[in-house]
Design an enzyme around this catalytic site. Structure first.
Site, PDB file in Angstrom:
ATOM      1  N   GLU A   1       0.823  -1.211   0.000  1.00 22.51           N
ATOM      2  CA  GLU A   1       0.000   0.000   0.000  1.00 22.51           C
ATOM      3  C   GLU A   1       0.862   1.268   0.000  1.00 22.51           C
ATOM      4  O   GLU A   1       0.581   2.225   0.735  1.00 22.51           O
ATOM      5  CB  GLU A   1      -0.962  -0.011   1.193  1.00 22.51           C
ATOM      6  CG  GLU A   1      -1.987  -1.140   1.128  1.00 22.51           C
ATOM      7  CD  GLU A   1      -2.950  -1.142   2.300  1.00 22.51           C
ATOM      8  OE1 GLU A   1      -2.512  -0.793   3.417  1.00 22.51           O
ATOM      9  OE2 GLU A   1      -4.121  -1.474   2.107  1.00 22.51           O
TER      10      GLU A   1
ATOM     11  N   GLU B   1      -7.117  -7.561  -0.442  1.00 26.35           N
ATOM     12  CA  GLU B   1      -7.484  -7.515   0.976  1.00 26.35           C
ATOM     13  C   GLU B   1      -8.990  -7.291   1.069  1.00 26.35           C
ATOM     14  O   GLU B   1      -9.473  -6.155   1.035  1.00 26.35           O
ATOM     15  CB  GLU B   1      -6.736  -6.407   1.733  1.00 26.35           C
ATOM     16  CG  GLU B   1      -5.272  -6.679   1.967  1.00 26.35           C
ATOM     17  CD  GLU B   1      -4.624  -5.673   2.922  1.00 26.35           C
ATOM     18  OE1 GLU B   1      -5.366  -4.849   3.500  1.00 26.35           O
ATOM     19  OE2 GLU B   1      -3.383  -5.705   3.075  1.00 26.35           O
TER      20      GLU B   1
END
Length: 684
Positions: free
Chosen positions: A209, A292
């Site tokens: 991320e 995710e």
């Protein structure tokens, strides 16, 4: 700065914990890769049965020439005891998963620079081979940054002690040099386990991320080049970023043919997000993947335990799978933040500090103790069964748990008794307070000691910056023979609360003791460079205090061995004599919040999982049979009970030792129970 180092750095752990156990002898303590090249999108060009392959074409994943839908889940080997790895993987497989995704925390494997750990709970090779044995593929999140509600986002804390300060998560050359050194160790171990080499690893993630943090493309390209050098051009490298244009623009790696995956809030419409994902991948190279899919959420101390509806979660999952998209459940099984490795988050600034619980249950379908007899597991399993092509496996029954009754505890040692025996521990002297990292203490506690001359009826103590929690004590030899440390107050991170110091008629200068607890480093956001300890001057009466001793208290952490081969030393004998039962009895009736060890024993006929309830206690850490099961803080909550997996226990006598930092339960006992409890504190 004068440094006094003991040859037995962990001696105090042995001595305090052994004595706390009342003298027991067991110490308690980049060229384009072929997989993403610009060749034809037709699956007819993929490798067939003449060799193993995992590739991307036609906006789909292909395994050995056959279209493949990833239905995976995160399950972290470092949050589960090795004895339970297979148990948890079998439950994930029975859920319908075909892939396991796991982070690799650098700090677990290199807790001190050059000190490498790949055994026990850090034996990632055995974990990956076990996945392979169970026909589970692996998506490896190699870091070097992982986030994951893990201390410092997986970076080893010793990075923070390097001067000049490193710029983490950047192309800063000194930082990259250390990353190179780590990956030069890790990635060669992973190469034989790649899918094309006969192993389970189908994809390797670069960073994590990054688009939510920075925009240093040189850093990302460096990682890709390093990974390709060790892993070759056939493995799929991927990034994961939030499903917005801004995060994808910052976090994707164009020009190196790295696949870009997305994550987004459960319940969001996946279609526009997958359409956006496609814009950041090469034509034909964008199979929709939610890397995710949140089955629950994390919880900080002082918050209500996070939970999400089973029906809502299952319906959201079906929206993704019905599109023939791939998905990874975060988490499939959360596990436990054993030891001191829990992470923390911040709010508007670094003073808005939110440490994570010991439990990482996450409201996942496979609960912290492995339970699957719950609504969320069943709902997700029903959805997944519609889309999987593999034969379902039987769901293992929940592991049995036991209640071992009430465990009586006895006061057995005082933490401050180490002060008079600095030869037992590591001591650093300095004119000013130093950070925990600077004195070599990466986790747990440091005791800061100095002296001052009391003037007038009162003095005011202030510490502008302390990470994370400082308990203040003073002592002196006075007319009434007062000499034990007296608790004055607590200064928490960001509070900047000044404390009034009482005046005593001291024969000599007043001794000041400040016990600072590292409650877990920030693992996400702009303030990740999160040193611990006293990070400013300490002021008494408005003037800075000089001449400090910093005493490290090295309790065992998760990746350190449970056994220590020898405890025989003169220092041990001296410590036993000083911490006499007479001295303990002297203070039995005194209302003083001095950090104290308590010890108890309990007998077991059949070894099963259990929980220890800390209701009535305040705050501290706990060890069972030399294993650090984590922090307790029921006075704040919501977690009341700590999970004790059966592999920690043994038939016959078991020993529990706790360090209570504040006030003990009036009952001086713990209870063994068979279930978790997240109802403690004012928010319970």
């Amino acid at each position: 700065m004068a440094r006094k180092q003991s040859r037995r750095r962990t001696a105090i752990f042995i001595l305090v914990i052994c004595f706390a156990a009342l003298g027991t002898l067991a110490p308690v303590f980049a060229p384009l890769p072929s997989s993403l090249s610009s060749r034809s999108n037709s699956h007819h060009n993929l490798k067939k049965s003449d060799g193993r392959s995992f590739e991307i074409a036609d906006d789909k994943f292909w395994r050995d020439g056959e279209q493949f839908q990833i239905i995976g889940g995160d399950l972290h080997y470092f949050r589960v005891l090795p004895e339970y790895w297979e148990d948890r993987l079998l439950r994930a497989k029975a859920l319908g998963l075909n892939t396991i995704q796991t982070y690799v925390p650098w700090n677990l494997h290199e807790p001190r620079q050059g000190e490498l750990v790949f055994e026990g709970i850090a034996d990632i090779i055995s974990f990956l081979k076990l996945c392979h044995k169970l026909n589970l593929l692996v998506m490896l999140r190699a870091g070097p940054y992982i986030c994951g509600e893990w201390d410092l986002g997986g970076f080893p804390a010793w990075l923070l002690a390097i001067e000049p300060a490193l710029r983490l998560r950047s192309s800063d050359p000194p930082f990259l040099e250390l990353v190179d050194s780590w990956w030069n160790i890790l990635l060669p171990k992973m190469s034989p386990l790649l899918y094309t080499n006969g192993g389970p690893i189908i994809m390797v993630q670069i960073e994590n991320e990054f688009g939510s943090y920075g925009n240093d493309k040189a850093y990302l390209h460096h990682l890709v080049k390093l990974a390709r050098g060790h892993l070759g051009n056939d493995v799929i490298l991927y990034t994961t970023d939030g499903g917005s244009r801004e995060t994808l623009e910052k976090g994707t790696i164009s020009g190196d043919a790295v696949f870009s995956a997305v994550d987004f809030t459960t319940g969001d419409d996946p279609r526009p997000i997958f359409a956006l994902q496609k814009k950041f991948n090469e034509p034909g190279k964008s199979p929709p993947l939610s890397a995710e899919f949140y089955t629950g959420w994390l919880t900080h101390w002082g918050e209500k335990i996070a939970s999400t509806s089973a029906t809502f979660t299952a319906d959201s999952l079906e929206k993704i799978l019905s599109m023939n998209a791939s998905v990874v459940l975060y988490m499939a099984h959360g596990g436990t933040n054993f030891g001191f490795y829990n992470g923390a988050n911040s709010g508007a600034d670094e003073s808005d500090y939110k440490p994570d619980l010991t439990s990482y249950d996450y409201d996942a379908p496979i609960r912290e103790s492995g339970d699957v007899d719950n609504a969320k597991y069943k709902a997700l399993q029903r959805v997944i069964s519609k889309y999987t092509v593999e034969e379902p496996t039987s769901v293992p029954p929940d592991n049995q748990r036991a209640t071992y009754g009430r465990i009586e505890l006895q006061k057995s040692a005082f933490l401050f008794d180490i002060v008079d025996y600095p030869e037992l521990i590591s001591v650093v002297e300095s004119e000013i307070p130093l950070s925990m990292e600077s004195v070599g203490q990466m986790f747990g506690f440091v005791l800061y000691a100095s002296e001052y001359t009391s003037k007038g009826n009162r003095s005011v103590l202030s510490i502008p910056k302390v990470h994370d929690r400082a308990q203040v004590f003073i002592s002196c030899t006075s007319d009434d023979n007062r000499k034990r440390p007296i608790y004055i107050g607590t200064i928490s991170r960001g509070s900047n609360r000044a404390i009034d110091l009482p005046h005593f008629n001291c024969v000599s200068r007043t001794k000041l003791y400040i016990l600072v607890e590292n409650m877990g480093r920030l693992n996400y956001g702009p303030y990740i460079f999160d040193k611990k300890g006293i990070l400013s001057s300490v002021y008494v009466g408005g003037r800075p205090l000089f001449k400090w001793r910093m005493l490290s208290i090295p309790f065992h952490n998760l990746n350190e061995g449970r056994k220590i081969s020898s405890i025989v030393s003169d220092a041990y004998s001296k410590f036993i004599k000083v911490s006499s039962l007479e001295d303990l009895n002297y203070r039995r009736h005194r209302d003083n919040l001095e950090p104290t060890f308590y010890t108890g024993r309990f007998a077991i006929d059949q070894v099963k999982d259990t929980y220890l309830s800390f209701n009535g206690w305040s705050k501290g850490i706990a060890f069972v049979n030399e294993f650090n099961i984590g922090r307790y803080w029921p006075s704040v909550g919501p977690q009341c009970n700590l999970y004790v997996p059966a592999p920690i226990l043994r038939e016959g006598e078991n020993v529990v030792v706790i360090l209570e930092l504040e006030s003990a339960s009036s009952k001086l006992s713990l209870s063994s129970t068979d279930r978790p409890d997240f109802t403690c504190g004012s928010i319970g």
